[in-house]
Write an enzyme that holds these catalytic residues in place. Structure first.
Site, PDB file in Angstrom:
ATOM      1  N   TRP A 184      -3.065  -2.760  -2.549  1.00  0.00           N
ATOM      2  CA  TRP A 184      -2.921  -3.853  -3.507  1.00  0.00           C
ATOM      3  C   TRP A 184      -3.091  -5.190  -2.796  1.00  0.00           C
ATOM      4  O   TRP A 184      -2.431  -5.469  -1.816  1.00  0.00           O
ATOM      5  CB  TRP A 184      -1.540  -3.802  -4.149  1.00  0.00           C
ATOM      6  CG  TRP A 184      -1.260  -4.905  -5.109  1.00  0.00           C
ATOM      7  CD1 TRP A 184      -1.864  -5.116  -6.302  1.00  0.00           C
ATOM      8  CD2 TRP A 184      -0.300  -5.948  -4.959  1.00  0.00           C
ATOM      9  NE1 TRP A 184      -1.325  -6.223  -6.918  1.00  0.00           N
ATOM     10  CE2 TRP A 184      -0.365  -6.758  -6.105  1.00  0.00           C
ATOM     11  CE3 TRP A 184       0.625  -6.272  -3.973  1.00  0.00           C
ATOM     12  CZ2 TRP A 184       0.441  -7.860  -6.299  1.00  0.00           C
ATOM     13  CZ3 TRP A 184       1.428  -7.381  -4.151  1.00  0.00           C
ATOM     14  CH2 TRP A 184       1.336  -8.156  -5.313  1.00  0.00           C
ATOM     15  N   HIS A 238      18.058 -31.421 -24.728  1.00  0.00           N
ATOM     16  CA  HIS A 238      17.841 -32.393 -23.653  1.00  0.00           C
ATOM     17  C   HIS A 238      16.390 -32.402 -23.181  1.00  0.00           C
ATOM     18  O   HIS A 238      16.103 -32.864 -22.077  1.00  0.00           O
ATOM     19  CB  HIS A 238      18.810 -32.114 -22.497  1.00  0.00           C
ATOM     20  CG  HIS A 238      20.240 -32.249 -22.914  1.00  0.00           C
ATOM     21  ND1 HIS A 238      20.822 -33.466 -23.209  1.00  0.00           N
ATOM     22  CD2 HIS A 238      21.199 -31.316 -23.165  1.00  0.00           C
ATOM     23  CE1 HIS A 238      22.086 -33.274 -23.588  1.00  0.00           C
ATOM     24  NE2 HIS A 238      22.333 -31.972 -23.571  1.00  0.00           N
ATOM     25  N   ARG A 275       2.741   0.972  -5.851  1.00  0.00           N
ATOM     26  CA  ARG A 275       2.766   0.123  -4.656  1.00  0.00           C
ATOM     27  C   ARG A 275       1.498  -0.702  -4.513  1.00  0.00           C
ATOM     28  O   ARG A 275       1.441  -1.622  -3.703  1.00  0.00           O
ATOM     29  CB  ARG A 275       2.895   0.997  -3.406  1.00  0.00           C
ATOM     30  CG  ARG A 275       4.065   1.910  -3.401  1.00  0.00           C
ATOM     31  CD  ARG A 275       3.972   2.831  -2.214  1.00  0.00           C
ATOM     32  NE  ARG A 275       4.453   2.184  -1.024  1.00  0.00           N
ATOM     33  CZ  ARG A 275       5.711   2.220  -0.631  1.00  0.00           C
ATOM     34  NH1 ARG A 275       6.601   2.864  -1.338  1.00  0.00           N
ATOM     35  NH2 ARG A 275       6.081   1.621   0.467  1.00  0.00           N
ATOM     36  N   ASN A 327      -0.089   0.860   6.456  1.00  0.00           N
ATOM     37  CA  ASN A 327       0.738  -0.083   5.691  1.00  0.00           C
ATOM     38  C   ASN A 327       1.382  -1.008   6.684  1.00  0.00           C
ATOM     39  O   ASN A 327       1.859  -0.534   7.709  1.00  0.00           O
ATOM     40  CB  ASN A 327       1.907   0.615   5.000  1.00  0.00           C
ATOM     41  CG  ASN A 327       1.474   1.509   3.916  1.00  0.00           C
ATOM     42  OD1 ASN A 327       0.498   1.251   3.257  1.00  0.00           O
ATOM     43  ND2 ASN A 327       2.222   2.581   3.730  1.00  0.00           N
ATOM     44  N   GLY A 328       1.467  -2.249   6.346  1.00  0.00           N
ATOM     45  CA  GLY A 328       2.199  -3.160   7.218  1.00  0.00           C
ATOM     46  C   GLY A 328       1.412  -4.405   7.516  1.00  0.00           C
ATOM     47  O   GLY A 328       0.369  -4.661   6.925  1.00  0.00           O
ATOM     48  N   GLU A 331      17.049 -12.054 -18.427  1.00  0.00           N
ATOM     49  CA  GLU A 331      16.436 -10.764 -18.111  1.00  0.00           C
ATOM     50  C   GLU A 331      15.464 -10.344 -19.220  1.00  0.00           C
ATOM     51  O   GLU A 331      14.367  -9.845 -18.944  1.00  0.00           O
ATOM     52  CB  GLU A 331      17.539  -9.712 -17.898  1.00  0.00           C
ATOM     53  CG  GLU A 331      17.064  -8.284 -17.708  1.00  0.00           C
ATOM     54  CD  GLU A 331      16.042  -8.095 -16.603  1.00  0.00           C
ATOM     55  OE1 GLU A 331      15.868  -8.993 -15.767  1.00  0.00           O
ATOM     56  OE2 GLU A 331      15.380  -7.042 -16.602  1.00  0.00           O
ATOM     57  N   LYS A 347      11.404  -9.624 -18.759  1.00  0.00           N
ATOM     58  CA  LYS A 347      10.736  -8.393 -19.189  1.00  0.00           C
ATOM     59  C   LYS A 347       9.512  -8.726 -20.030  1.00  0.00           C
ATOM     60  O   LYS A 347       8.438  -8.185 -19.833  1.00  0.00           O
ATOM     61  CB  LYS A 347      11.667  -7.501 -20.030  1.00  0.00           C
ATOM     62  CG  LYS A 347      12.747  -6.742 -19.324  1.00  0.00           C
ATOM     63  CD  LYS A 347      12.283  -5.595 -18.458  1.00  0.00           C
ATOM     64  CE  LYS A 347      11.942  -6.052 -17.083  1.00  0.00           C
ATOM     65  NZ  LYS A 347      13.047  -6.202 -16.136  1.00  0.00           N
ATOM     66  N   GLU A 383       6.648 -10.366 -17.877  1.00  0.00           N
ATOM     67  CA  GLU A 383       5.932  -9.599 -16.864  1.00  0.00           C
ATOM     68  C   GLU A 383       5.046  -8.504 -17.453  1.00  0.00           C
ATOM     69  O   GLU A 383       4.034  -8.162 -16.860  1.00  0.00           O
ATOM     70  CB  GLU A 383       6.871  -9.052 -15.777  1.00  0.00           C
ATOM     71  CG  GLU A 383       7.789  -7.940 -16.189  1.00  0.00           C
ATOM     72  CD  GLU A 383       8.714  -7.487 -15.048  1.00  0.00           C
ATOM     73  OE1 GLU A 383       8.292  -7.466 -13.888  1.00  0.00           O
ATOM     74  OE2 GLU A 383       9.873  -7.141 -15.344  1.00  0.00           O
ATOM     75  N   CYS A 395       0.815  -1.209   0.000  1.00  0.00           N
ATOM     76  CA  CYS A 395       0.000   0.000   0.000  1.00  0.00           C
ATOM     77  C   CYS A 395       0.848   1.258   0.000  1.00  0.00           C
ATOM     78  O   CYS A 395       2.023   1.235   0.338  1.00  0.00           O
ATOM     79  CB  CYS A 395      -0.880   0.044   1.235  1.00  0.00           C
ATOM     80  SG  CYS A 395      -1.235  -1.538   1.953  1.00  0.00           S
ATOM     81  N   LYS A 424       5.757  -2.957  -7.521  1.00  0.00           N
ATOM     82  CA  LYS A 424       7.156  -2.553  -7.686  1.00  0.00           C
ATOM     83  C   LYS A 424       8.024  -3.032  -6.533  1.00  0.00           C
ATOM     84  O   LYS A 424       9.175  -3.397  -6.735  1.00  0.00           O
ATOM     85  CB  LYS A 424       7.196  -1.029  -7.792  1.00  0.00           C
ATOM     86  CG  LYS A 424       8.565  -0.451  -8.053  1.00  0.00           C
ATOM     87  CD  LYS A 424       8.967  -0.662  -9.485  1.00  0.00           C
ATOM     88  CE  LYS A 424      10.347  -0.099  -9.794  1.00  0.00           C
ATOM     89  NZ  LYS A 424      10.909  -0.775 -10.981  1.00  0.00           N
TER      90      LYS A 424
HETATM   91  C1  AGP Z   1      11.781  -6.398 -12.485  1.00  0.00           C
HETATM   92  O1  AGP Z   1      11.290  -6.092 -13.723  1.00  0.00           O
HETATM   93  C2  AGP Z   1      10.883  -7.067 -11.614  1.00  0.00           C
HETATM   94  N1  AGP Z   1       9.661  -6.384 -11.522  1.00  0.00           N
HETATM   95  C3  AGP Z   1      11.386  -7.746 -10.358  1.00  0.00           C
HETATM   96  O2  AGP Z   1      11.948  -8.949 -10.804  1.00  0.00           O
HETATM   97  C4  AGP Z   1      12.416  -7.044  -9.457  1.00  0.00           C
HETATM   98  O3  AGP Z   1      13.629  -6.922 -10.110  1.00  0.00           O
HETATM   99  C5  AGP Z   1      12.566  -7.849  -8.164  1.00  0.00           C
HETATM  100  O4  AGP Z   1      11.341  -7.894  -7.496  1.00  0.00           O
HETATM  101  C6  AGP Z   1      13.636  -7.316  -7.254  1.00  0.00           C
HETATM  102  O5  AGP Z   1      13.330  -6.020  -6.825  1.00  0.00           O
HETATM  103  P1  AGP Z   1      14.431  -5.117  -6.158  1.00  0.00           P
HETATM  104  O6  AGP Z   1      15.478  -4.861  -7.183  1.00  0.00           O
HETATM  105  O7  AGP Z   1      13.708  -3.886  -5.739  1.00  0.00           O
HETATM  106  O8  AGP Z   1      14.999  -5.889  -5.001  1.00  0.00           O
END
Ligand code: AGP
Length: 627
Positions: free
Chosen positions: A97, A523, A48, A121-122, A500, A504, A507, A23, A622
């Site tokens: 969220w 394999h 968030r 939050n928490g 990576e 991308k 997600e 949140c 995030k």
């Molecule tokens: C990245 O695109 C992702 N959303 C996710 O994998 C992110 O890198 C991961 O949660 C780690 O976050 P941080 O770098 O804030 O620790």
């Protein structure tokens, strides 16, 4: 030059048995009308959480309260608030969220019980116990732990806010940022926190608090991180802090550089594109203070040469994209330093009985600095005696505070959930760290250090060359819009780069994408390659090129449609490809920079052309602070 340090002070989010919540909270008390101000700030905190939103405003003269909340986005709340013409100058807001369950108008914050209005939050772990202990069942309308806290506060409230807060927090187990209004105290907002962040700022027009400094908008040039277990009073013209014995407390003010936050998305439709485009500058900024007189110098970070020289093993703990940056560092450490290096998913670290001792250097990599898995792994390693360097984007975050030393990346705020510039600036920081290690361990002499730095210095320009060709990558992306599954194949560093790239694409486009070590395909996984399966390959490493091309031919012969991102001076022979994009050439180990930019753009355009919410992909937030 201005160092654009990170300002996100992220939080531990909330989780309960049936729901996991992340949140954002805001509060304002001042001369200005509060509703739009809170809504604007909540929008900045939507990264968030964005399943429900709410705000409570109070008329400073009459004490009359207005509570508006709904399941949905801040824009939905804005519609509800648009009907309200009354002006208030004091209020609190929340954006939430939930990963499962609990998304409803009733569960949205703020919660009101009697005289108490609360956003939170928490995680209040013992909320069920508290319900029984205080016999609160009749007071509660929602399923949230927050409402339980509001009810406890209300029980204790006899006209003295400090006393009620003090008594309440003694009962709370877990992490929390509580922001409270008492209906008979119309001029003051109260707050207290444990772990979950609250930052605050003031100017001539009023005072403001938020979970993250990005939401403070243009309020001020300085902000404070509210200390834990300190009662904060937000008055119209001042912020007061008291410890739990009611003694006044001072908090340090930290400078804000608003350059990047004020611009919003600028000319771009999504933050992700803006952030992709910012990478060359962010790389330069991350490098700038760490190259002195043509040599890598980490003294400004306080990282002592001894720990780089004396360590016998290196280990990365990180999650997601940050972990992928660690994989690139591993390739460097092993090739340049001849040292073994482990890269672990932070969430698996403790369960793998890692070999850690005082001769281990642990690198904790994290954009937010709040990822709980990474934080816990770091704590575990430190308990075993390891020395630690954190590579972090968010100044003052939990992982930064926990680590022995910190190298801050200078990416500026990253708003899009999909990490882009944080990743490449992590790479930059790691390249510099490994370069310094090589120097202090006597592996680099001045000439090799110079050659290494010369290549690294070119990385931003090479990335820029890719960004300048974004329309070509957009064309490639259009061919992938209907794909349900895709593969990304390569070996060695290419494989790390593609892990990576695949993350991308997954997600933000929701295309199931697997990055696969191309030699491993035969394999088993090659069984999944059928007519027109989209396959993306990177071919950037001289010593791997022939083998990679032969793996490409293997999937082509099963009907795959292959797009190749190839280092420009490599010859692809005569084979036919669905598409070829030439990456500007650098020394092999630096190819990760241009290649990453290309793969980020590919994912971005697929997501955008599918009409998806690029910056806020489903189910993701995030900052991930649940284990
Ligand atoms: C990245 O695109 C992702 N959303 C996710 O994998 C992110 O890198 C991961 O949660 C780690 O976050 P941080 O770098 O804030 O620790």
């Amino acid at each position: 030059m201005t160092v654009k340090e990170r300002y996100f002070i992220s939080q531990k989010d909330c989780h309960k048995r049936e729901e996991i919540i992340m949140c954002g909270i805001v509060g304002y008390n001042g001369k200005n009308s509060v509703t739009d101000l809170l809504l604007d700030s909540l929008e900045l905190l939507e990264y968030r959480g964005y399943d429900s939103a709410g705000l409570a405003t109070m008329n400073a003269n009459t004490g009359k309260v207005k509570l508006r909340k709904c399941a949905g986005r801040v824009k939905d709340l804005r519609k509800i608030c648009a009907k309200d013409k009354k002006i208030s100058t004091c209020g609190i807001g929340h954006t939430r969220w939930a990963t499962h369950g609990g998304v409803s108008d009733l569960n949205a914050h703020p919660h009101r019980v009697g005289d108490v209005l609360l956003v939170h939050n928490g995680i209040v772990e013992n909320y069920e116990e508290l319900k029984d202990h205080f016999m609160l069942h009749k007071d509660l309308k929602s399923q949230t732990d927050t409402e339980v806290v509001a009810a406890v506060l209300n029980r204790f409230y006899q006209g003295d806010p400090h006393e009620a807060i003090r008594k309440t927090v003694k009962y709370l187990k877990g992490t929390f940022a509580l922001v409270i209004m008492f209906t008979d105290q119309p001029d003051v907002i109260y707050a207290i926190r444990n772990v979950s962040p609250i930052v605050a700022a003031y100017n001539d027009n009023g005072t403001m608090l938020a979970s993250d400094v990005v939401a403070l908008g243009a309020t001020a040039d300085k902000y404070m991180v509210v200390p834990e277990y300190v009662i904060m009073e937000l008055h119209k013209d001042e912020i007061k802090l008291f410890d739990l014995n009611d003694k006044p407390v001072e908090a340090d003010m930290i400078d804000i550089d608003w350059d990047t936050t004020r611009g919003g998305k600028g000319k771009y439709p999504f933050y992700m594109e803006k952030e992709i485009m910012e990478q060359p500058d962010a790389l330069r900024a991350t490098m700038q203070s760490r190259v002195v007189n043509g040599k890598i110098d980490l003294s400004a970070d306080g990282v002592p040469d001894e720990i780089l020289k004396d360590c016998e093993r290196v280990c990365v703990v990180a999650c997601g994209t940050a972990m992928h940056a660690g994989l690139v560092a591993k390739a460097l450490v092993q090739s340049k330093l001849g040292m073994h290096m482990n890269v672990e998913y932070a969430s698996e670290f403790m369960y793998s009985d890692p070999v850690i001792d005082e001769k281990t250097l642990v690198l904790a990599i994290s954009q937010s600095g709040e990822t709980i898995d990474t934080l816990e792994a770091l704590k575990y390693a430190r308990k075993k005696g390891a020395k630690s360097v954190a590579v972090i984007n968010v100044k003052g975050s939990s992982i930064a505070r926990e680590s022995d030393y910190v190298m801050y990346t200078v990416a500026g705020p990253e708003i899009a959930v999909a990490s882009t510039k944080a990743y490449t600036t992590q790479l930059m920081a790691l390249f510099l760290l490994v370069g310094r290690m090589a120097k202090v361990r006597g592996i680099f002499d001045d000439a090799t250090e110079k050659a290494y730095l010369d290549s690294l210095t070119k990385a931003p320009d090479k990335m820029q060359e890719v960004l300048d060709q974004k329309h070509d990558i957009h064309k490639i992306a259009r061919e992938m819009l209907d794909a349900k599954d895709a593969f990304m194949i390569g070996r060695g560093l290419d494989y790390s780069i593609l892990l990576e790239g695949a993350l991308k694409l997954k997600e933000i486009s929701y295309i199931h994408t697997e990055a696969y070590a191309s030699g491993e395909l035969k394999h088993g996984t090659i069984a999944l390659i059928t007519e027109n399966t989209p396959v993306v390959a990177t071919v950037t490493q001289s010593k791997l090129k022939e083998k990679e091309l032969s793996n490409i031919r293997e999937v082509q012969s099963r009907g795959a449609s292959v797009v190749v991102f190839v280092k420009e001076d490599f010859d692809l022979a005569d084979a036919e490809y669905a598409d070829v994009f030439e990456l500007p050439a650098m020394e092999d180990e630096f190819m990760v920079f241009p290649a990453s930019a290309a793969l980020q753009l590919l994912a971005y355009y697929v997501s955008m052309d599918k009409g998806l919410d690029v910056d806020k992909p489903r189910n993701l937030a995030k900052v991930v602070t649940v284990e």
